[in-house]
Design an enzyme around this catalytic site. Structure first.
Site, PDB file in Angstrom:
ATOM      1  N   ASP A  86       0.835  -1.195   0.000  1.00  0.00           N
ATOM      2  CA  ASP A  86       0.000   0.000   0.000  1.00  0.00           C
ATOM      3  C   ASP A  86       0.873   1.249   0.000  1.00  0.00           C
ATOM      4  O   ASP A  86       0.568   2.246  -0.644  1.00  0.00           O
ATOM      5  CB  ASP A  86      -0.891   0.036   1.248  1.00  0.00           C
ATOM      6  N   ASP A 125       0.814   4.294  -2.562  1.00  0.00           N
ATOM      7  CA  ASP A 125       0.605   5.676  -2.124  1.00  0.00           C
ATOM      8  C   ASP A 125       1.700   6.597  -2.647  1.00  0.00           C
ATOM      9  O   ASP A 125       1.455   7.739  -2.997  1.00  0.00           O
ATOM     10  CB  ASP A 125       0.591   5.766  -0.588  1.00  0.00           C
ATOM     11  N   LEU A 158     -36.160  -8.038 -13.372  1.00  0.00           N
ATOM     12  CA  LEU A 158     -36.233  -9.465 -13.706  1.00  0.00           C
ATOM     13  C   LEU A 158     -37.447 -10.100 -13.067  1.00  0.00           C
ATOM     14  O   LEU A 158     -37.866  -9.701 -11.977  1.00  0.00           O
ATOM     15  CB  LEU A 158     -34.981 -10.185 -13.178  1.00  0.00           C
ATOM     16  N   GLU A 173     -25.399 -16.661 -13.350  1.00  0.00           N
ATOM     17  CA  GLU A 173     -24.571 -15.693 -12.616  1.00  0.00           C
ATOM     18  C   GLU A 173     -25.148 -15.527 -11.226  1.00  0.00           C
ATOM     19  O   GLU A 173     -26.323 -15.804 -11.006  1.00  0.00           O
ATOM     20  CB  GLU A 173     -24.651 -14.303 -13.276  1.00  0.00           C
ATOM     21  N   LYS A 184     -26.797 -13.438  -8.277  1.00  0.00           N
ATOM     22  CA  LYS A 184     -27.603 -12.223  -8.187  1.00  0.00           C
ATOM     23  C   LYS A 184     -27.092 -11.421  -6.996  1.00  0.00           C
ATOM     24  O   LYS A 184     -27.318 -11.763  -5.838  1.00  0.00           O
ATOM     25  CB  LYS A 184     -29.082 -12.562  -8.005  1.00  0.00           C
ATOM     26  N   ASP A 235     -26.647  -8.530  -4.348  1.00  0.00           N
ATOM     27  CA  ASP A 235     -27.627  -7.687  -3.666  1.00  0.00           C
ATOM     28  C   ASP A 235     -27.110  -6.262  -3.589  1.00  0.00           C
ATOM     29  O   ASP A 235     -26.555  -5.831  -2.582  1.00  0.00           O
ATOM     30  CB  ASP A 235     -27.894  -8.263  -2.274  1.00  0.00           C
ATOM     31  N   ARG A 254     -30.106   3.351 -11.873  1.00  0.00           N
ATOM     32  CA  ARG A 254     -31.230   2.802 -12.624  1.00  0.00           C
ATOM     33  C   ARG A 254     -32.400   3.786 -12.651  1.00  0.00           C
ATOM     34  O   ARG A 254     -33.106   3.892 -13.652  1.00  0.00           O
ATOM     35  CB  ARG A 254     -31.661   1.480 -11.991  1.00  0.00           C
ATOM     36  N   GLU A 274     -23.626  -4.091 -11.368  1.00  0.00           N
ATOM     37  CA  GLU A 274     -24.154  -3.935 -10.020  1.00  0.00           C
ATOM     38  C   GLU A 274     -23.115  -3.298  -9.089  1.00  0.00           C
ATOM     39  O   GLU A 274     -21.965  -3.737  -9.044  1.00  0.00           O
ATOM     40  CB  GLU A 274     -24.522  -5.329  -9.498  1.00  0.00           C
ATOM     41  N   TYR A 321     -22.055  -6.753 -15.940  1.00  0.00           N
ATOM     42  CA  TYR A 321     -22.654  -7.935 -16.572  1.00  0.00           C
ATOM     43  C   TYR A 321     -23.300  -7.689 -17.927  1.00  0.00           C
ATOM     44  O   TYR A 321     -23.769  -8.624 -18.545  1.00  0.00           O
ATOM     45  CB  TYR A 321     -23.606  -8.677 -15.629  1.00  0.00           C
ATOM     46  N   LYS A 350     -34.616 -16.675  -6.708  1.00  0.00           N
ATOM     47  CA  LYS A 350     -34.345 -16.045  -5.400  1.00  0.00           C
ATOM     48  C   LYS A 350     -34.175 -17.120  -4.340  1.00  0.00           C
ATOM     49  O   LYS A 350     -35.014 -18.018  -4.230  1.00  0.00           O
ATOM     50  CB  LYS A 350     -35.519 -15.157  -5.005  1.00  0.00           C
ATOM     51  N   CYS A 379     -21.919  -2.525  36.025  1.00  0.00           N
ATOM     52  CA  CYS A 379     -21.391  -3.526  35.106  1.00  0.00           C
ATOM     53  C   CYS A 379     -21.787  -4.939  35.571  1.00  0.00           C
ATOM     54  O   CYS A 379     -21.569  -5.282  36.738  1.00  0.00           O
ATOM     55  CB  CYS A 379     -19.875  -3.398  35.044  1.00  0.00           C
ATOM     56  N   CYS A 387     -18.276  -6.744  36.842  1.00  0.00           N
ATOM     57  CA  CYS A 387     -17.478  -6.314  37.993  1.00  0.00           C
ATOM     58  C   CYS A 387     -18.232  -5.405  38.948  1.00  0.00           C
ATOM     59  O   CYS A 387     -17.725  -5.061  40.009  1.00  0.00           O
ATOM     60  CB  CYS A 387     -16.215  -5.616  37.510  1.00  0.00           C
ATOM     61  N   CYS A 410     -18.531   0.435  30.956  1.00  0.00           N
ATOM     62  CA  CYS A 410     -18.120   0.197  32.331  1.00  0.00           C
ATOM     63  C   CYS A 410     -16.840   1.007  32.516  1.00  0.00           C
ATOM     64  O   CYS A 410     -15.912   0.906  31.713  1.00  0.00           O
ATOM     65  CB  CYS A 410     -17.840  -1.292  32.529  1.00  0.00           C
ATOM     66  N   CYS A 424     -11.837  -4.093  35.115  1.00  0.00           N
ATOM     67  CA  CYS A 424     -12.936  -5.045  34.942  1.00  0.00           C
ATOM     68  C   CYS A 424     -12.410  -6.308  34.250  1.00  0.00           C
ATOM     69  O   CYS A 424     -11.793  -6.222  33.185  1.00  0.00           O
ATOM     70  CB  CYS A 424     -14.031  -4.396  34.107  1.00  0.00           C
TER      71      CYS A 424
HETATM   72  S1  IVH Z   1     -29.504  -8.635 -15.123  1.00  0.00           S
HETATM   73  C1  IVH Z   1     -32.783  -7.085 -17.768  1.00  0.00           C
HETATM   74  N1  IVH Z   1     -27.680  -9.794 -13.597  1.00  0.00           N
HETATM   75  O1  IVH Z   1     -31.234  -7.645  -9.891  1.00  0.00           O
HETATM   76  C2  IVH Z   1     -31.855  -7.699 -16.810  1.00  0.00           C
HETATM   77  N2  IVH Z   1     -29.220  -8.285 -12.614  1.00  0.00           N
HETATM   78  O2  IVH Z   1     -34.117  -8.081  -9.979  1.00  0.00           O
HETATM   79  C3  IVH Z   1     -31.625  -6.936 -15.576  1.00  0.00           C
HETATM   80  N3  IVH Z   1     -28.908  -7.942 -10.216  1.00  0.00           N
HETATM   81  O3  IVH Z   1     -32.096  -4.596 -11.386  1.00  0.00           O
HETATM   82  C4  IVH Z   1     -30.467  -7.198 -14.796  1.00  0.00           C
HETATM   83  N4  IVH Z   1     -27.172  -9.293  -9.999  1.00  0.00           N
HETATM   84  O4  IVH Z   1     -29.965  -4.672  -9.931  1.00  0.00           O
HETATM   85  C5  IVH Z   1     -28.726  -8.938 -13.667  1.00  0.00           C
HETATM   86  N5  IVH Z   1     -26.023 -10.852 -12.357  1.00  0.00           N
HETATM   87  C6  IVH Z   1     -27.058 -10.007 -12.425  1.00  0.00           C
HETATM   88  C7  IVH Z   1     -27.545  -9.321 -11.293  1.00  0.00           C
HETATM   89  C8  IVH Z   1     -28.645  -8.476 -11.429  1.00  0.00           C
HETATM   90  C9  IVH Z   1     -28.011  -8.466  -9.388  1.00  0.00           C
HETATM   91  C10 IVH Z   1     -30.001  -7.024  -9.845  1.00  0.00           C
HETATM   92  C11 IVH Z   1     -30.116  -5.805 -10.752  1.00  0.00           C
HETATM   93  C12 IVH Z   1     -31.507  -5.861 -11.285  1.00  0.00           C
HETATM   94  C13 IVH Z   1     -32.210  -6.711 -10.279  1.00  0.00           C
HETATM   95  C14 IVH Z   1     -33.395  -7.389 -10.920  1.00  0.00           C
END
Ligand code: IVH
Length: 674
Positions: free
Chosen positions: A33, A37, A83, A113, A115, A117, A136, A174, A226, A314, A406, A409, A424, A429
């Site tokens: 690092d 830097d 989706l 792939e 999904k 979060d 989006r 994402e 993606y 899901k 506490c 103690c 505490c 302690c």
């Molecule tokens: S494809 C038209 N690929 O899931 C296709 N989405 O429920 C749209 N997301 O809005 C997205 N991982 O924010 C795609 N590998 C992935 C994803 C992914 C997460 C999210 C994305 C999308 C939401 C749809």
């Protein structure tokens, strides 16, 4: 002369890009690092001296953006759809059946792939360089978050050459906040009295839409790509090829992906990642399956909301409802009291959960939870399960009160104003001692392998250690007498303790367990002062001259070193041969070198943080309060007691315009060789 600067600038940018790619995209750093830097500093200095060499795609621009008033709305090149979901195997089979029917028995492949979060974001490139990023939004129109996106290190500012992406294109993907960044952020928020974020997704969303890009930069986001588009349509004939091309061009593409020839392969991928999801550094909530061929995607088309060529499987929510039976209070190494929920055991996503953290009193108030309530618990990643919300009030619910003494103690418990935590105050302690030994020995601090709960508990119960310095006097024979200790493991522990003597000062400082001094603060202090003795002797004012150190942290450090017991401890650690010095980070000389400023009131154009940054960039220091060491007080509107103090001590008071003049006196480009 100019040309050689330009060449060096370009050379540095290339090196930094390479190392950012190794670190943030591949997770395989090649340099330290500190070395990184150093390169960054050299580039920044050159760009400052030669502003005409600045460029928005320079690695220095990742944190350089200005805060803005709001976000401009910009239409997407084509709608960012969402989706359809499949919540179980049956629904996935139905999706597969629909695809088969529509493709009239043509052969096809899925790309599976994870999904992630997070939040989807589109990034536009032209001539191989990053131009603009959009959230989006409502799917048709997004918000321009270009400055913030630039701070995301895994989003390339320039693509690698010879990848066919030299012209205009768009990437969709994402934004995620890694779990570690999320936990760090919440710890820090808790320390500074702010409320915790509920999950990495919310924290990430806040970061991406922050008005000040430095907030985004501080939250360490990641970007996985993606989609590769041109004029809103897929650029290449297959999805898999897009992923490969993106990866070759320097984008981070999730390596957990697979081409599946049939539904069984797809189901196997889904099951595999359901069991392995906790091993990932970020959260996922399912698997996305996309038809690989773009031609077939087009045949399948879309509904108003979602494509017919993709589905999100899901994972079942890892949540369950249960009863909060009691709340136990645990004492941590700095004396912090943490309420822990004891739950009626319940299986959540295959794991039995009987405890959940409640963090502090504010969190309990936020949830409105009382003992006896039915609550929703959630397990996410490898973090301790948490209570999401109250589902039902218990018939005989009881409110929780933080104990006044506490539980370990019997010492006084205090909650300072502006702090979320109750503590505490008894430094002796036993709970604090146990936790402080574990912290001192832990990975990332002094790295004493083998010094875990079991060993520490035995050392304490036999009275072999009473503080961290005692560790350095342990002998192999003493360890050998403990339970489950062979000769080999005993001498290993002693060797590990010995080796820890060479850990750098920043780790020693972190290991001391001074409230509010964690890894980052310890590093800042070590770099600024260069020695433990200087830190121990520093006044709160001079402590605040170090970057990011505010009055609260400074006061906590002062209190720690003021205590006799701690001073004795330090002497024993010194005698044990721990490192008490470190290389000082040399500050760049500038027009304000050697001068200390104090800011007060509202300045006409600069925000306080900007003024501080400018002064520091000019080589000056900014202190929190006026003292005889102050050279100038910069006063704005409604300046308060600091102004009075300045007058009392006869210290020069200046306004913003004068400060800017002083900074300008040898402004950028003015003195550099041409
Ligand atoms: S494809 C038209 N690929 O899931 C296709 N989405 O429920 C749209 N997301 O809005 C997205 N991982 O924010 C795609 N590998 C992935 C994803 C992914 C997460 C999210 C994305 C999308 C939401 C749809």
């Amino acid at each position: 002369m100019k040309a050689s600067f330009a060449k060096r600038v370009e050379d540095l940018r290339k090196q930094l890009e390479h190392h950012e790619y190794q670190y943030y995209v591949l997770d395989r750093p090649e340099i330290s690092d500190a070395e990184y830097d150093r390169l960054m500093r050299e580039l920044r200095d050159l760009e400052e001296a030669h502003p005409d060499l600045c460029s928005p795609d320079s690695p220095t621009q990742r944190v350089g953006g200005q805060p803005r008033e709001g976000f401009i709305k910009v239409p997407h090149s084509s709608p960012m759809l969402s989706l359809d979901n499949a919540l179980n195997e049956q629904e996935l089979r139905e999706f597969d059946g629909r695809v088969r029917a529509l493709l009239k028995s043509e052969k096809f492949q899925y790309v599976a792939e994870l999904k992630l979060d997070g939040l989807s974001m589109a990034a536009y490139y032209a001539g191989g360089t990053f131009q603009q990023a959009l959230t989006r939004g409502d799917g048709r129109v997004g918000e321009d978050v270009t400055g913030n996106a630039r701070t995301i290190r895994s989003l390339p500012l320039r693509v690698k050459t010879q990848t066919g992406l030299e012209k205009e294109f768009e990437v969709r993907g994402e934004v995620v906040m890694p779990r570690r960044s999320f936990e760090r952020l919440n710890e820090e928020r808790e320390r500074t009295g702010l409320s915790r974020f509920a999950n990495p997704r919310n924290a990430g969303a806040g970061a991406l839409r922050a008005l000040d890009p430095s907030v985004t930069a501080g939250r360490q986001l990641d970007y996985f790509s993606y989609f590769l588009l041109k004029d809103g349509r897929p650029m290449l004939p297959s999805h898999w090829a897009s992923l490969e091309t993106l990866s070759a061009a320097g984008f981070k593409v999730n390596p957990c992906r697979k081409r599946c020839g049939n539904l069984d392969d797809l189901l196997q991928f889904i099951r595999e990642w359901e069991t392995k999801r906790d091993t990932l550094p970020y959260e996922i909530d399912g698997v996305v399956a996309k038809i690989d061929s773009i031609e077939q995607q087009e045949k399948l088309g879309r509904t108003a909301k979602a494509p017919r060529w993709a589905i999100a499987f899901k994972y079942p929510a890892r949540q369950a409802s249960t009863t909060l039976e009691s709340i136990e209070v645990q004492v941590g190494r700095t004396g912090t009291l943490t309420p822990v929920a004891h739950l009626k055991p319940v299986v959540v996503g295959g794991v039995t959960v009987s405890r959940a953290t409640l963090h502090n009193e504010d969190e309990i108030a936020r949830l409105g939870v009382e003992i006896g309530d039915t609550v929703l618990v959630e397990r996410s990643g490898d973090v301790i399960p948490k209570i999401v919300r109250v589902i039902d009030h218990g018939a005989h619910r009881r409110r929780f009160h933080m104990p006044a003494v506490c539980p370990v103690c019997g010492g006084h418990v205090v909650r300072e104003q502006g702090e979320a935590a109750s503590r505490c105050v008894n430094t002796n302690c036993p709970a604090r001692l146990r936790e402080s030994l574990l912290h001192f020995a832990s990975r990332g601090v002094m790295d004493i392998d083998g010094m875990g709960d079991a060993l520490v508990d035995q050392l304490l119960s036999r009275g072999l250690v009473h503080n961290i310095a005692d560790l350095y006097q342990l002998t192999t024979d003493q360890i050998l007498e403990l339970e489950r200790m062979g000769k080999k493991s005993a001498s290993k522990v002693i060797k590990n303790i010995d080796d820890s003597r060479s850990q750098p000062l920043a780790r020693v400082l972190n290991g001391l367990g001074i409230p509010f001094v964690g890894e980052r603060t310890a590093q800042i202090l070590s770099g600024h002062f260069g020695s433990l003795d200087e830190i121990a002797a520093a006044s709160p004012d001079s402590l605040q001259e170090a970057n990011e150190i505010g009055p609260k942290v400074a006061e906590s450090i002062r209190q720690f070193f003021a205590e006799e017991r701690n001073r004795e401890l330090i002497e024993r650690l010194r005698a044990a041969g721990l490192r008490f010095t470190a290389p000082k980070e040399t500050k760049k000389a500038g027009p304000l070198t050697g001068l200390t400023f104090v800011l007060t009131g509202t300045l006409p154009s600069l925000k306080r943080e900007d003024a501080k940054e400018r002064i520091e960039a000019g080589g000056g220091k900014v202190a929190g309060s006026v003292s005889s060491k102050t050279n100038y007080v910069v006063a704005g509107d409604e300046a308060g007691s600091k102004l009075d103090k300045a007058r009392e001590l006869n210290i020069a008071v200046i306004d913003e315009a004068r400060l800017l003049d002083m900074l300008d006196s040898t402004g950028p480009g003015g003195s550099g060789p041409e």
